[in-house]
Design a protein around this motif. Structure first.
Motif, short mmCIF file in Angstrom:
data_model
loop_
_atom_site.label_atom_id
_atom_site.label_comp_id
_atom_site.label_asym_id
_atom_site.label_seq_id
_atom_site.Cartn_x
_atom_site.Cartn_y
_atom_site.Cartn_z
N ALA A 233 40.88 55.58 71.00
CA ALA A 233 39.93 55.67 72.10
C ALA A 233 39.72 54.28 72.69
CB ALA A 233 38.60 56.25 71.64
N VAL A 234 39.52 54.22 73.99
CA VAL A 234 39.22 52.97 74.69
C VAL A 234 37.96 53.20 75.51
CG1 VAL A 234 39.99 51.26 76.37
CG2 VAL A 234 41.64 52.25 74.77
N ALA A 235 36.88 52.48 75.17
CA ALA A 235 35.61 52.59 75.89
C ALA A 235 35.23 51.20 76.36
CB ALA A 235 34.53 53.18 74.99
N GLN B 220 45.31 38.31 81.43
CA GLN B 220 46.49 38.20 80.58
C GLN B 220 46.11 38.26 79.10
OE1 GLN B 220 48.90 34.74 81.36
NE2 GLN B 220 50.36 35.20 79.73
N GLU B 221 45.08 37.48 78.72
CA GLU B 221 44.65 37.51 77.32
C GLU B 221 44.01 38.85 76.96
OE1 GLU B 221 43.85 32.85 76.13
OE2 GLU B 221 42.18 34.27 76.14
N TYR B 222 43.34 39.46 77.92
CA TYR B 222 42.73 40.76 77.66
C TYR B 222 43.80 41.80 77.33
CZ TYR B 222 39.48 44.68 78.22
OH TYR B 222 38.71 45.80 78.00
N LEU B 223 44.82 41.86 78.16
CA LEU B 223 45.88 42.83 77.94
C LEU B 223 46.69 42.51 76.69
CD1 LEU B 223 47.09 43.34 81.62
CD2 LEU B 223 45.76 44.92 80.23
N ALA B 224 46.89 41.22 76.41
CA ALA B 224 47.64 40.84 75.22
C ALA B 224 46.91 41.22 73.94
CB ALA B 224 47.91 39.33 75.25
N GLY B 225 45.58 41.26 74.01
CA GLY B 225 44.80 41.59 72.83
C GLY B 225 44.51 43.07 72.67
N THR B 226 44.58 43.84 73.77
CA THR B 226 44.19 45.25 73.71
C THR B 226 45.37 46.21 73.74
OG1 THR B 226 43.88 45.28 76.13
CG2 THR B 226 41.94 44.82 74.76
N VAL B 227 46.32 45.99 74.61
CA VAL B 227 47.40 46.97 74.79
C VAL B 227 48.29 47.08 73.54
CG1 VAL B 227 49.45 47.55 76.14
CG2 VAL B 227 47.36 46.82 77.30
N PRO B 228 48.70 45.97 72.90
CA PRO B 228 49.46 46.14 71.65
C PRO B 228 48.66 46.86 70.56
CG PRO B 228 49.75 43.92 72.52
CD PRO B 228 48.67 44.56 73.34
N PHE B 229 47.34 46.64 70.53
CA PHE B 229 46.46 47.35 69.60
C PHE B 229 46.59 48.85 69.81
CE2 PHE B 229 42.38 49.42 68.82
CZ PHE B 229 42.03 48.97 67.56
N VAL B 230 46.56 49.28 71.08
CA VAL B 230 46.65 50.70 71.39
C VAL B 230 48.04 51.23 71.07
CG1 VAL B 230 46.58 52.40 73.26
CG2 VAL B 230 44.87 50.57 73.17
N ARG B 231 49.07 50.51 71.48
CA ARG B 231 50.44 50.98 71.26
C ARG B 231 50.76 51.08 69.77
NH1 ARG B 231 53.11 47.34 76.07
NH2 ARG B 231 52.93 48.89 77.76
N ASP B 232 50.34 50.08 68.99
CA ASP B 232 50.60 50.11 67.55
C ASP B 232 49.94 51.33 66.92
OD1 ASP B 232 52.04 47.79 67.79
OD2 ASP B 232 50.49 46.48 66.96
N ALA B 233 48.71 51.62 67.36
CA ALA B 233 48.00 52.78 66.81
C ALA B 233 48.70 54.08 67.18
CB ALA B 233 46.57 52.78 67.32
N LEU B 234 49.13 54.20 68.43
CA LEU B 234 49.84 55.40 68.86
C LEU B 234 51.15 55.56 68.10
CD1 LEU B 234 49.31 55.23 72.75
CD2 LEU B 234 48.16 56.75 71.12
N GLU C 198 37.24 54.88 57.23
CA GLU C 198 38.51 54.31 57.67
C GLU C 198 38.56 54.31 59.20
OE1 GLU C 198 42.13 55.60 56.04
OE2 GLU C 198 41.52 55.28 53.96
N ALA C 199 38.38 53.13 59.79
CA ALA C 199 38.38 52.99 61.24
C ALA C 199 38.55 51.52 61.58
CB ALA C 199 37.10 53.53 61.85
N THR C 200 39.05 51.27 62.77
CA THR C 200 39.11 49.92 63.32
C THR C 200 38.49 49.94 64.70
OG1 THR C 200 41.17 49.41 62.14
CG2 THR C 200 40.58 47.98 63.98
N ILE C 201 37.51 49.08 64.93
CA ILE C 201 36.85 48.97 66.24
C ILE C 201 37.01 47.54 66.72
CG2 ILE C 201 34.71 49.20 67.55
CD1 ILE C 201 33.80 51.29 65.55
N LEU C 202 37.75 47.36 67.79
CA LEU C 202 38.01 46.07 68.40
C LEU C 202 37.05 45.87 69.57
CD1 LEU C 202 40.01 43.57 68.62
CD2 LEU C 202 41.25 44.97 70.31
N CYS C 203 36.31 44.76 69.58
CA CYS C 203 35.27 44.54 70.60
C CYS C 203 35.60 43.30 71.44
CB CYS C 203 33.91 44.36 69.94
SG CYS C 203 33.38 45.79 68.97
N PRO C 204 36.04 43.49 72.69
CA PRO C 204 36.38 42.35 73.54
C PRO C 204 35.13 41.63 74.08
CG PRO C 204 37.59 44.33 74.18
CD PRO C 204 36.47 44.76 73.27
N TYR C 205 35.26 40.29 74.21
CA TYR C 205 34.21 39.43 74.78
C TYR C 205 34.84 38.49 75.79
CZ TYR C 205 30.68 40.81 71.32
OH TYR C 205 29.76 41.52 70.56
N ASP C 206 34.30 38.47 77.00
CA ASP C 206 34.80 37.62 78.08
C ASP C 206 34.19 36.22 77.94
OD1 ASP C 206 35.43 36.34 80.45
OD2 ASP C 206 35.08 38.12 81.69
#
Length: 310
Positions: free
Chosen positions: A42-44, A21-35, A130-138
């Motif tokens: 990119a998602v790697a 839940q926290e993973y998706l809350a932190g990543t999916v809005p990031f992607v949607r806002d960018a789109l 000019e770039a934003t790189i978001l790095c998830p940590y479990d």
């Protein structure tokens, strides 16, 4: 989500998450806002997390460049040139938005120093870009020491929906801290090389790798790595060096040692200009190998370990 203002062209936050839940809350809005902003995205990330994001995005997943980091970033040394900068540089004049998860539960003890150095060097590789790189940590599966290092490699950290500055941010110090000596087992085979013996050394090293169980489909890559590293020694580090090879767990490992000093932290992680002749040796090694570790000091010279999975 409350965010701090971005004062630099490059933004590099860490995202701490405890569950899906926290993973998706932190990543999916990031992607949607960018789109929605018209930015390239990119998602790697590791395969299971990639599937989570893809499913949550639905049809919009087709607008995103998706990569399984366990394949594209198996060797942390190739993530900057072949994943992050490759994507950002393919969209000149636009702010690239990237989610990159190079550290996951299951990374080996040998891999981790290269992973954390990679995270630190992102800041240098993208300085002024000019770039934003978001790095998830479990946070539930990674050691506390890994999370502590994330505060050192990222200027801001997002946790429980709040983004705050990291008072521990000091990526250069961490690169130096993980410049650790590399050990060689007593049973390793070895040979000294000079300019005149490079072809013979490359061929002998490849035969040893085959004898140690490296598959035929990897031998060309192994030979290329040996050729690039030993040639670098001859050209840039006094004209000679020592090569050692051994098997460890599921890998064949090649060590190249010489008296030179590797003082460019982005060596092997920077794409040289197309018109430049040379300067691609260590980059090629990072591309073909499963892991590259380097230790370099003025007193001890440079030791490089290159791992190939058997």
């Amino acid at each position: 989500m409350r965010t701090v203002s971005i004062t630099e062209p490059f933004d590099h936050p860490a995202l701490f998450y405890r569950d899906e839940q926290e993973y998706l809350a932190g990543t999916v809005p990031f992607v949607r806002d960018a789109l929605d902003a018209g930015d390239p995205v990119a998602v790697a990330v590791p395969g299971p997390n990639l599937a989570l994001i893809r499913d949550e995005l639905g049809e919009r997943a087709a607008e995103v460049h998706l990569l399984d980091m366990t394949r594209a970033g198996r060797n942390p040394g190739r993530i900057i040139p072949r994943v992050l900068r490759a994507f950002a540089d393919s969209h000149p004049g636009r702010r690239a938005r990237i989610i990159g998860e190079p550290i996951w539960a299951g990374r080996t003890e040998a891999e981790y120093p290269a992973c954390v150095q990679h995270e630190a060097l992102i800041n240098l590789a993208f300085q002024g870009r000019e770039a934003t790189i978001l790095c998830p940590y479990d946070t539930t599966r990674l050691d506390a020491s890994v999370l502590a290092d994330a505060y050192v490699t990222h200027p801001t950290v997002i946790e429980s929906g709040t983004q705050a500055d990291s008072s521990a941010y000091a990526p250069e110090a961490l690169v130096a801290r993980y410049n650790q000596p590399l050990s060689t087992p007593l049973g390793a085979v070895s040979m000294v090389y000079t300019a005149g013996t490079l072809p013979a050394v490359r061929q002998q090293a490849t035969r040893w790798a085959a004898d140690l169980g490296l598959g035929e489909h990897r031998l060309d890559d192994f030979e290329l790595a040996v050729a690039e590293l030993t040639t670098n020694s001859v050209v840039h580090a006094g004209g000679e060096g020592t090569l050692r090879i051994w098997a460890e767990d599921q890998h064949v490992i090649c060590e190249v040692h010489d008296s030179g000093l590797l003082d460019d932290p982005l060596a092997g992680r920077r794409l040289p200009p197309r018109e430049q002749r040379g300067g691609r040796g260590l980059l090629l090694v990072n591309v073909v190998a499963d892991l590259v570790r380097v230790h370099s000091t003025p007193a001890l010279g440079t030791t490089t370990h290159v791992y190939f999975h058997r």
